[in-house]
Scaffold this motif. Structure first.
Motif, short mmCIF file in Angstrom:
data_model
loop_
_atom_site.label_atom_id
_atom_site.label_comp_id
_atom_site.label_asym_id
_atom_site.label_seq_id
_atom_site.Cartn_x
_atom_site.Cartn_y
_atom_site.Cartn_z
N GLY A 59 0.77 -1.24 0.00
CA GLY A 59 0.00 0.00 0.00
C GLY A 59 0.80 1.28 0.00
N ILE A 60 2.12 1.20 -0.08
CA ILE A 60 2.96 2.39 -0.09
C ILE A 60 3.47 2.63 -1.50
N PRO A 61 3.18 3.79 -2.08
CA PRO A 61 3.66 4.07 -3.44
C PRO A 61 5.15 4.39 -3.46
N ALA A 62 5.68 4.60 -4.66
CA ALA A 62 7.10 4.92 -4.82
C ALA A 62 7.35 6.36 -4.39
N LEU A 63 7.63 6.55 -3.12
CA LEU A 63 7.73 7.89 -2.55
C LEU A 63 8.88 8.69 -3.15
N THR A 64 9.98 8.03 -3.47
CA THR A 64 11.13 8.75 -4.02
C THR A 64 10.89 9.18 -5.47
N HIS A 65 9.86 8.67 -6.10
CA HIS A 65 9.56 9.05 -7.48
C HIS A 65 8.46 10.11 -7.57
N PHE A 66 7.96 10.55 -6.43
CA PHE A 66 6.94 11.59 -6.48
C PHE A 66 7.58 12.91 -6.92
N PRO A 67 6.94 13.64 -7.84
CA PRO A 67 7.52 14.90 -8.35
C PRO A 67 7.38 16.04 -7.35
N LEU A 68 8.24 16.02 -6.35
CA LEU A 68 8.16 17.02 -5.29
C LEU A 68 8.33 18.44 -5.82
N ALA A 69 9.20 18.62 -6.81
CA ALA A 69 9.43 19.97 -7.35
C ALA A 69 8.15 20.53 -7.95
N ALA A 70 7.45 19.71 -8.72
CA ALA A 70 6.20 20.17 -9.33
C ALA A 70 5.15 20.44 -8.27
N TRP A 71 5.08 19.57 -7.26
CA TRP A 71 4.10 19.78 -6.19
C TRP A 71 4.43 21.04 -5.39
N ARG A 72 5.72 21.27 -5.15
CA ARG A 72 6.12 22.48 -4.42
C ARG A 72 5.76 23.74 -5.20
N ARG A 73 5.97 23.71 -6.52
CA ARG A 73 5.58 24.87 -7.34
C ARG A 73 4.09 25.13 -7.25
N THR A 74 3.31 24.05 -7.26
CA THR A 74 1.86 24.21 -7.18
C THR A 74 1.45 24.79 -5.84
N LEU A 75 2.03 24.27 -4.77
CA LEU A 75 1.72 24.80 -3.44
C LEU A 75 2.12 26.27 -3.32
N ASN A 76 3.30 26.61 -3.82
CA ASN A 76 3.75 28.00 -3.75
C ASN A 76 2.83 28.92 -4.55
N GLN A 77 2.36 28.43 -5.68
CA GLN A 77 1.44 29.24 -6.48
C GLN A 77 0.14 29.49 -5.73
N ILE A 78 -0.36 28.47 -5.06
CA ILE A 78 -1.57 28.63 -4.27
C ILE A 78 -1.33 29.59 -3.11
N LEU A 79 -0.21 29.43 -2.41
CA LEU A 79 0.06 30.26 -1.24
C LEU A 79 0.29 31.71 -1.63
N SER A 80 0.88 31.94 -2.79
CA SER A 80 1.18 33.31 -3.19
C SER A 80 -0.06 34.06 -3.64
N HIS A 81 -1.14 33.35 -3.93
CA HIS A 81 -2.38 34.01 -4.37
C HIS A 81 -3.55 33.65 -3.46
N THR A 82 -3.24 33.37 -2.19
CA THR A 82 -4.29 32.96 -1.27
C THR A 82 -5.00 34.17 -0.67
N PRO A 83 -6.28 34.34 -0.94
CA PRO A 83 -7.03 35.40 -0.25
C PRO A 83 -7.27 35.00 1.20
N PRO A 84 -7.42 35.96 2.11
CA PRO A 84 -7.59 35.64 3.53
C PRO A 84 -8.75 34.69 3.80
N GLN A 85 -9.84 34.79 3.01
CA GLN A 85 -11.00 33.94 3.27
C GLN A 85 -10.70 32.46 3.04
N LEU A 86 -9.65 32.14 2.27
CA LEU A 86 -9.31 30.74 2.03
C LEU A 86 -8.72 30.09 3.28
#
Length: 482
Positions: A126-153
């Motif tokens: 039940g554990i996926p290939a954790l070392t193959h997860f695209p952390l860089a792409a996920w980090r970019r996505t999270l940063n994009q969300i955080l940089s445009h987060t309105p207070p109500q979110l």
């Protein structure tokens, strides 16, 4: 006349890293009160009197007095400050005493079947290939969300989950899994286990019968037991869940848990005839089918098997899924698809039980899917897991020195190695865990009788090198000729 200063207060305060003199004095007096060293009614010195004795400022002592008074440890009047009368326990409770206190009777239904690991060890199912997860792409996505987060979110969201994520999920499920749904039927949960808990809480009552697969997913058994259902193990065969007429007659279910696309752990695929028969019987008995499509995205030969939920109109099926296998378990985002007629009936309860959290992660997941990163990652993982399964099969056959009948099919992230009845699979897994490998004992997936011994071997988070080393270790334990 000035009150005598208790000896407890006169011990010098020594500067130390990570704590102020004010904090030291506060803790000293509080512990002295709770441990009975400062009795109720004891008059304390004034802040003017104590400050020079301790070589601290008067404000330091004054702040401590103010805090203790606010918490109810001190009371003050014109005469000064004294210890408040507190109902301290006459006898201190020790660990052994607390351990003997009564708990819910249902606790005895849960059994600790093996030593648990963190999930990072090789061979853990039940554990996926954790070392193959695209952390860089996920980090970019999270940063994009955080940089445009309105207070109500940052506040509570829709209890059913982020509307955009539910809309994207509905489209994806219709196309890739054949699920009949729209966004309004989807409820975002904290993984499949929470979805199971909600199904039990909202669709059954204590004392109802709940069917599970035998052998089957232990988390489903735990959810039904926690809801005080009578858990009924239904045997499986090569076509999946195989209830007999006597089961429907003697233990008519309110809930039926099944993994029809890739039975866990045996890998059996429920046939179309068996699925339709189960739906028809469930309709007749007013039972709800919980379809857990836990790894339906990983099918390696031919076209993927579509979900049972979409086979007929208004099927009494609650479809469950999550991103724990396709992305990573710590994300804790799952979902359930409710039959349309249930949505309005369950909405008030779900609005009370859920709070619409993880909004930033849900929005990041939406962007991750829309950007194409999710589809690309799935494609890479299908190829990787297909290769790893093939390598595990090869290494097991080589180590055994003969052909062995592996279970698990051509899907998912695990295989099952059946063992001879005289083998103790629990003891074998314990030895493997000591060696740094974490397969599961097949016998622990059975509710009543340990019908079959075996090892449930995960390969999702294992490199080829780890698979080879693990099979050699297993070969030594089983005395294989290879």
């Amino acid at each position: 006349m000035k009150p005598e200063i208790p000896d407890l207060l006169l011990a010098p305060l020594i500067p130390a890293a990570g704590t102020t003199l004010q904090q030291q004095l506060y803790r000293r007096i509080k512990q002295g009160i709770l441990q009975g060293q400062l009795a109720a009614g004891t008059m304390l010195p004034s802040t003017r009197q104590l400050a020079p004795e301790l070589k601290v400022s008067r404000n330091t002592v004054l702040n401590v007095w103010t805090q203790l008074q606010a918490e109810g440890y001190l009371m003050s009047d014109r005469q000064g400050s004294r210890i408040s009368p507190l109902a301290l326990p006459a006898v201190q409770t020790d660990d052994d005493t607390l351990a003997s206190w009564p708990l819910a009777k249902r606790i005895d239904l849960f059994h600790h079947s093996r030593e648990m690991d963190s999930g990072a060890l090789p061979l853990r199912p039940g554990i996926p290939a954790l070392t193959h997860f695209p952390l860089a792409a996920w980090r970019r996505t999270l940063n994009q969300i955080l940089s445009h987060t309105p207070p109500q979110l940052l506040g509570y969201g829709d209890p059913f989950g982020d509307p955009e994520l539910r809309d994207v999920l509905a489209q994806q499920l219709r196309l890739t899994r054949g699920v009949r749904c729209d966004a309004g039927q989807i409820v975002i949960t904290e993984g499949v286990q929470q979805a199971l808990t909600l199904c039990v809480a909202l669709l059954s009552n204590p004392g109802d019968h709940g069917w599970i697969e035998e052998p089957g997913y232990r988390g489903a058994k735990a959810a039904l037991q926690a809801g005080e259902l009578n858990v009924v193990p239904i045997p499986i065969d090569q076509q999946g869940l195989a209830p007999e007429p006597i089961h429907w007659e003697r233990t008519p279910p309110r809930l039926i848990y099944t993994t029809p696309t890739h039975q866990y752990p045996t890998g059996a695929v429920m046939s179309a005839a068996r699925r339709l028969a189960l739906i028809a019987a469930a309709q007749q008995h007013q039972a709800w089918i919980i379809e857990d499509d836990y790894d339906g995205d990983f099918h390696y030969h031919g076209e993927p098997v579509m979900a049972m939920q979409g086979m007929t109109d208004n099927a009494p099926v609650i479809y469950l899924g999550s991103f724990s296998k396709t992305l990573f378990p710590a994300l804790r985002i799952g979902f359930m698809v409710l039959p349309a007629p249930l949505v309005s009936r369950l909405r008030p309860a779900l609005h009370q039980l859920l709070r619409g959290g993880n909004r930033l992660e849900q929005q990041a997941l939406t962007h991750f899917i829309l950007s194409g990163d999710y589809r690309r990652h799935l494609g890479k993982m299908r190829r990787l897991y297909r290769q790893r399964q093939a390598w595990l099969r090869t290494e097991l056959q080589r180590a055994a020195g003969q052909s062995i009948p592996l279970l698990g099919g051509n899907s998912g992230m695990h295989l099952v190695l059946p063992l001879d009845p005289h083998r103790d699979d629990v003891a074998i897994t314990r030895k493997l865990l000591q060696a740094g490998y974490a397969p599961m004992a097949l016998s622990t997936f059975y509710l009543q009788e340990r019908v079959q011994q075996g090892l449930v071997i995960g390969y999702g988070n294992c490199s080829d090198t780890q698979i080879t080393a693990a099979t050699r270790q297993l070969s030594r334990l089983l005395s294989w000729p290879g």
